[in-house]
Design an enzyme around this catalytic site. Structure first.
Site, PDB file in Angstrom:
ATOM      1  N   ILE A 103       0.813  -1.222   0.000  1.00 14.41           N
ATOM      2  CA  ILE A 103       0.000   0.000   0.000  1.00 14.41           C
ATOM      3  C   ILE A 103       0.843   1.267   0.000  1.00 14.41           C
ATOM      4  CG2 ILE A 103      -2.052  -1.023   1.050  1.00 14.41           C
ATOM      5  CD1 ILE A 103      -1.140   0.037   3.754  1.00 14.41           C
ATOM      6  N   GLY A 104       2.150   1.140   0.155  1.00 17.38           N
ATOM      7  CA  GLY A 104       2.980   2.344   0.141  1.00 17.38           C
ATOM      8  C   GLY A 104       4.446   1.995   0.077  1.00 17.38           C
ATOM      9  N   GLY A 140       8.604   4.019   0.240  1.00 14.78           N
ATOM     10  CA  GLY A 140       9.373   5.238   0.469  1.00 14.78           C
ATOM     11  C   GLY A 140      10.835   4.904   0.638  1.00 14.78           C
ATOM     12  N   TYR A 169      12.452   4.532   3.244  1.00 12.00           N
ATOM     13  CA  TYR A 169      12.656   3.612   4.360  1.00 12.00           C
ATOM     14  C   TYR A 169      12.381   2.165   3.975  1.00 12.00           C
ATOM     15  CZ  TYR A 169       7.666   4.251   4.090  1.00 12.00           C
ATOM     16  OH  TYR A 169       6.395   4.323   3.605  1.00 12.00           O
ATOM     17  N   GLY A 170      11.565   1.938   2.948  1.00 15.99           N
ATOM     18  CA  GLY A 170      11.151   0.586   2.593  1.00 15.99           C
ATOM     19  C   GLY A 170       9.710   0.559   2.122  1.00 15.99           C
ATOM     20  N   VAL A 179       5.306  -0.445   2.895  1.00 20.92           N
ATOM     21  CA  VAL A 179       4.193  -0.668   3.820  1.00 20.92           C
ATOM     22  C   VAL A 179       3.203  -1.591   3.130  1.00 20.92           C
ATOM     23  CG1 VAL A 179       2.337   0.360   5.187  1.00 20.92           C
ATOM     24  CG2 VAL A 179       4.474   1.616   4.849  1.00 20.92           C
ATOM     25  N   LYS A 194       4.898  -1.877   8.395  1.00 20.75           N
ATOM     26  CA  LYS A 194       5.933  -1.037   7.786  1.00 20.75           C
ATOM     27  C   LYS A 194       7.279  -1.731   7.967  1.00 20.75           C
ATOM     28  CE  LYS A 194       7.638   3.764   8.191  1.00 20.75           C
ATOM     29  NZ  LYS A 194       7.385   5.047   8.888  1.00 20.75           N
ATOM     30  N   ASP A 234       6.730  18.531  11.698  1.00 25.71           N
ATOM     31  CA  ASP A 234       6.674  18.133  10.284  1.00 25.71           C
ATOM     32  C   ASP A 234       5.247  17.750   9.882  1.00 25.71           C
ATOM     33  OD1 ASP A 234       7.838  17.723   7.770  1.00 25.71           O
ATOM     34  OD2 ASP A 234       8.196  15.595   8.155  1.00 25.71           O
TER      35      ASP A 234
END
Length: 416
Positions: free
Chosen positions: A20-21, A23, A25-26, A28, A43, A140
């Site tokens: 589903i996602g 980035g 970082y890796g 999700v 995640k 943020d």
């Protein structure tokens, strides 16, 4: 071609459904938790120790989220025990799942009523109030960090740039970052802050002017500015304000952010930055107008004062004309959030009490934390890989206190 999650090492209780996602970082994935009979998000954070600054950011986010418990903040449900405690280089976080986030929502061909808009905004403010009451500045807040469900519930995520307030506050003022004398609480602004704010490809469109200008004694008002920027984009979802969804966009879409990211050819040439339309502060001044001399004098640093005075003076625009379909109350609240001088900017508590929310406010939902968060490590000191590894495992232990292998390993480690 292998699936993105074919090499995931997670307990059998979790059944991966789909990606589903993704980035830096890796990945999700959506998954089903057979033990708790619920859908979750998992995640996977890979190459955890490749960059120790990024690693500290991940640790900070996990440590804060595991200590916050409120309906408007995403919950960490589990942290999987690594297979190799001594040498692990990836982590699996099990999180609450949401239908979408504001960033995705803004891109959809869906239109909202003002009731939708103010409900989403109110729920976001409730979450921010709780975060601040725990002694945390998010720093943020942006659309991608605001998860949203079809029932208009909002959950704040991504605390990687968050900071704990570094002084004990007056107990009579649980939600205010000021001490009993009314002085602003200092949050140390070291070189590491500049590294964090510039070391990632992150948008500056939602960042408060005092953070852009690297002011040291900023307050919780930085998050109120960000909420104001998000509020403006929520108002864009009203057809009366922006008739075509493809025309939506951020209120302040700057592409550079002096002095955070100066053009290297003009690193010390302030006038170069004030002439172009790309500078983040220029975008802000085009909408709000340039600050008054009084507001410039309120800045801490002389170089920031000099920089602001170089900008071409201009008046702001009428936000009623920018959002013609919005009520007078909505525009009034937006104007109070987007104030250059944080001392004059509306607070989160004042925003929650604004007349815009008179028909939907539920004071009982505006909970405050039972205590201020104390991170189990010094957030202003650099940690080496071994210290970070142990700190991560101590967070895992919070979810697996009966894990004999983990307890045995940590018992051999030095204390905090």
């Amino acid at each position: 071609m292998p699936r993105p999650h074919s090499d995931w090492h997670i307990p059998d209780r979790y059944e991966i459904r789909h990606l589903i996602g993704t980035g830096s970082y890796g990945h999700v994935c959506e998954a089903y938790d057979h033990t708790e009979k619920r859908v979750v998000a998992i995640k996977r954070i890979h190459r955890v120790f490749e960059d120790l600054v990024d690693c500290k950011r991940i640790l900070r986010e996990i440590a804060i989220l595991t200590r916050l418990s409120q309906d408007h903040i995403v919950r960490v449900l589990d942290i999987c025990v690594p297979r190799d405690l001594q040498n692990f280089d990836e982590l699996y976080l099990v999180l609450e799942i949401a239908d979408s986030d504001f960033k995705k929502l803004f891109r959809t061909p869906v239109f909202l009523t003002e009731l939708h808009v103010k409900t989403l905004l109110y729920n976001l403010l409730v979450g921010v109030k709780h975060i601040h009451s725990a002694g945390i500045y998010h720093r943020d807040l942006k659309p991608a960090n605001c998860l949203v469900n079809q029932d208009c519930s909002v959950k704040i995520c991504d605390f990687g740039l968050a900071r704990t307030v570094d002084r004990v506050l007056d107990p009579k003022l649980p939600n205010s970052p000021r001490n009993g004398d009314g002085d602003m609480v200092g949050v140390a602004n070291t070189k590491s802050l500049k590294r964090q704010l510039t070391g990632h490809v992150v948008t500056r469109w939602y960042r408060a002017p005092e953070l852009i200008l690297l002011q040291e004694n900023y307050t919780e008002k930085i998050d109120c500015w960000s909420v104001g920027c998000i509020f403006a984009e929520l108002l864009n979802m009203m057809k009366e304000n922006v008739p075509y969804h493809s025309d939506r966009g951020p209120l302040f879409p700057g592409s550079s952010c002096f002095p955070l990211s100066p053009d290297q050819k003009h690193a010390t040439d302030y006038k170069f930055h004030t002439r172009g339309n790309r500078d983040q502060l220029n975008m802000i001044f085009n909408i709000l107008g340039t600050p008054s001399e009084e507001d410039i004098e309120a800045l801490e640093k002389d170089d920031a004062k000099r920089y602001i005075r170089i900008f071409h003076q201009r008046d702001g625009i009428d936000l009623h004309s920018r959002f013609p379909g919005a009520s007078a109350e909505a525009v009034d609240l937006l104007q109070r959030m987007l104030v250059f001088n944080p001392g004059k900017r509306i607070s989160i508590d004042e925003a929650l009490a604004h007349p815009l929310f008179k028909d939907i406010r539920n004071v009982a939902s505006e909970t405050i934390a039972k205590e201020r968060i104390q991170l189990p490590f010094d957030d202003w000191l650099s940690l080496n890989e071994q210290q970070l590894r142990i700190a991560f495992l101590r967070e895992v232990l919070r979810y697996h206190p009966q894990c004999a292998q983990l307890n045995a390993f940590l018992s051999q480690m030095p204390p905090h």
